[in-house]
Design an enzyme around this catalytic site. Structure first.
Site, PDB file in Angstrom:
ATOM      1  CE1 TYR A 109      -6.256   1.431   1.723  1.00  0.00           C
ATOM      2  CE2 TYR A 109      -7.648   2.486   3.241  1.00  0.00           C
ATOM      3  CZ  TYR A 109      -6.629   2.560   2.250  1.00  0.00           C
ATOM      4  OH  TYR A 109      -6.025   3.736   1.990  1.00  0.00           O
ATOM      5  CG  LEU A 110      -8.149  -3.077   9.455  1.00  0.00           C
ATOM      6  CD1 LEU A 110      -8.239  -2.565  10.923  1.00  0.00           C
ATOM      7  CD2 LEU A 110      -6.800  -4.387   9.665  1.00  0.00           C
ATOM      8  CG  HIS A 111     -10.023  -5.265   2.660  1.00  0.00           C
ATOM      9  ND1 HIS A 111      -8.600  -5.355   2.625  1.00  0.00           N
ATOM     10  CD2 HIS A 111     -10.599  -4.158   1.657  1.00  0.00           C
ATOM     11  CE1 HIS A 111      -8.285  -4.340   1.473  1.00  0.00           C
ATOM     12  NE2 HIS A 111      -9.179  -4.055   1.156  1.00  0.00           N
ATOM     13  CG  ASP A 112     -10.664 -10.444   4.515  1.00  0.00           C
ATOM     14  OD1 ASP A 112      -9.875 -10.987   4.247  1.00  0.00           O
ATOM     15  OD2 ASP A 112     -11.729 -10.222   4.092  1.00  0.00           O
ATOM     16  CE1 TYR A 160      -3.370  -3.043   1.192  1.00  0.00           C
ATOM     17  CE2 TYR A 160      -4.308  -1.176  -0.045  1.00  0.00           C
ATOM     18  CZ  TYR A 160      -4.400  -2.417   0.409  1.00  0.00           C
ATOM     19  OH  TYR A 160      -5.467  -3.356   0.191  1.00  0.00           O
TER      20      TYR A 160
END
Ligand code: RIB
Ligand code: CA
Length: 328
Positions: A254-257, A244
Site C-alpha cells: 500500500y502506497l501510504h507515504d 503483504y
C-alpha cells in the site's frame, strides 16, 4: 488543485520502503521545492534511515540534492519499535543482496553523508525562513515535530500545513487492531502535534489502503521502462510486498507515504472532513489509536476540529500521478 509554482517542502521520514517511493516522487515533482529531508527512528534506526534517504537521492540524482539531517533516535516516551520484519533488515528491502551481471554490488557503498545539523533545528529554521509557504510532509512517527514544538512552539506554528501519513479514522489499525504504525511507535508525539494548532491533513489508513501497488504492475512497469529508478523500485519493494502476500494474501503493497506526497502536491486527490482527533497514549490495548469525534452531537465549541482527515481518495488519479513521478 495542483499548486502552480514549486512550494517549499520538507519531508520528515523514517526511511522505509514506501518512504523511499515517496521521496522519489518528491524529487521528481516540479511542484515541490524540497528544502530538506529530516530523518528519525521508526521503520528502522535513524542512522540506517538516513543512509536509505541518501541512497534514494543517489539513485534519482536530482540537480539539487536536498539537505539530509538526522533527528530523534527514539520516541518521546516509549522504547523504539522497528519494522525490520516488514521493510527488510536495512529498511529498504536488503539491497546488499542484489548484484550486477559482473557480480559487483548493484548498490555499492555511498560516498554521501547526512549533514551534521540536527533535524529539529532544520525544521525550526525552515519554519522561520518560509513560514506559511512551508509544507511539512511527515512520513514516520511525529517525534521530530513534537520535539520542535517543545523547543520552539511559536516558530513551528508558523508553518502553513503538516501533511501526516498516520492514524486511521473509520478503519482498523495495521500494527495493532487499534493503531497505525507511525502513531503506535510514538503516540505521545502524535498527540503533541494534534494539540499544536498547526493546520493538519491526516492521510490515514482510510485512504492509504485504497492505494495499492501490485507486484505484477511494478515488474511490468520496470520491464517497459528500464532505468536505475525502476530497477531500484523492483528491488526495494521485494520483501515489503512479500510481507503483504504472506500476511494479507495480496502480493503488493500500500502506497501510504507516496499518497501523503501526492496529497501535498494535489489536495483534490482526496476528500476530507474536519474532525476533532486525539491519540491514545496510555491504553493497554489501544495505545497509538487515533480517535476522531464523529458523533452527530459533537461539541465543536469545546472540541473544535484540529485535523482535516482524508476519508476518500481518487485512486486512479493518484496512481497516475505516482507513475508520472517515478519516471526519471
Ligand atoms: O502505517 C504505515 C506507515 O508506517 C508508513 O509511513 C510506513 O513507512 C511506516 O512508517
Ligand atoms: Ca514511513
Amino acid at each position: 488543485m495542483t499548486n502552480p509554482l514549486p512550494r517549499p517542502m520538507i519531508i520528515d521520514t523514517d526511511g522505509g520502503v514506501d518512504d523511499a517511493l515517496a521521496i522519489v516522487m518528491a524529487l521528481n515533482s516540479e511542484h515541490i521545492d524540497l528544502k530538506a529531508i529530516t530523518v528519525l527512528a521508526g521503520n528502522i534506526d535513524v542512522h540506517q534511515a538516513a543512509k536509505n534517504v541518501l541512497r534514494v537521492i543517489d539513485i534519482v540524482g536530482p540537480e539539487q540534492s536536498p539537505l539530509v539531517a538526522k533527528g530523534c533516535t527514539k520516541p518521546l516516551v516509549n522504547p523504539p519499535f522497528y519494522a525490520a520484519g516488514i521493510h527488510g533488515s536495512d529498511g529498504l528491502g536488503e539491497l546488499d543482496q542484489f548484484k550486477n551481471a559482473d557480480g559487483s554490488p548493484r548498490y555499492p557503498a555511498l560516498t554521501t553523508e547526512a549533514a551534521t545539523e540536527d533535524a529539529v533545528e532544520v525544521l525550526l529554521k525552515a519554519a522561520k525562513a518560509y513560514g506559511n509557504d512551508l509544507t511539512i510532509v511527515a512520513l514516520g512517527p511525529l517525534t521530530n515535530l513534537a520535539m520542535a514544538l517543545e523547543k520552539d512552539r511559536p516558530t513551528l506554528q508558523k508553518v502553513g500545513r503538516i501533511v501526516i501519513m498516520g492514524g486511521a479514522v473509520k478503519v482498523p489499525g495495521n500494527i495493532s487492531a487499534a493503531a497505525e504504525f507511525n502513531f503506535f511507535v510514538d503516540p505521545h508525539a502524535a498527540q503533541v502535534v494534534m494539540e499544536s494548532g498547526i493546520p493538519l491533513t491526516l492521510v490515514g489508513l482510510d485512504v492509504a489502503m485504497q492505494a495499492p501497488l501490485a507486484r505484477k504492475d511494478v515488474e511490468a512497469y520496470a520491464q517497459q521502462n528500464p532505468s536505475n529508478v525502476s530497477q531500484f523500485i523492483v528491488d526495494c519493494t521485494g520483501i515489503y510486498m512479500a510481507f503483504y502476500r504472506e500476511n494479507e494474501g495480496f502480493h503488493g503493497c500500500y502506497l501510504h507515504d507516496p499518497l501523503a506526497v501526492g496529497v501535498a502536491i494535489n489536495s483534490s486527490l482526496v476528500t476530507t472532513e474536519p474532525v476533532y482527533m486525539v491519540v491514545e497514549t496510555e491504553g493497554r490495548f489501544t495505545s497509538g489509536m487515533s480517535l476522531a469525534d464523529l458523533r452527530d452531537r459533537r461539541d465543536e465549541a469545546t472540541f473544535p476540529p484540529n485535523v482535516d482527515a482524508c476519508l476518500g481518495v481518487d485512486t486512479e488519479r493518484f496512481l497516475k500521478l505516482f507513475y508520472d513521478l517515478i519516471q526519471p
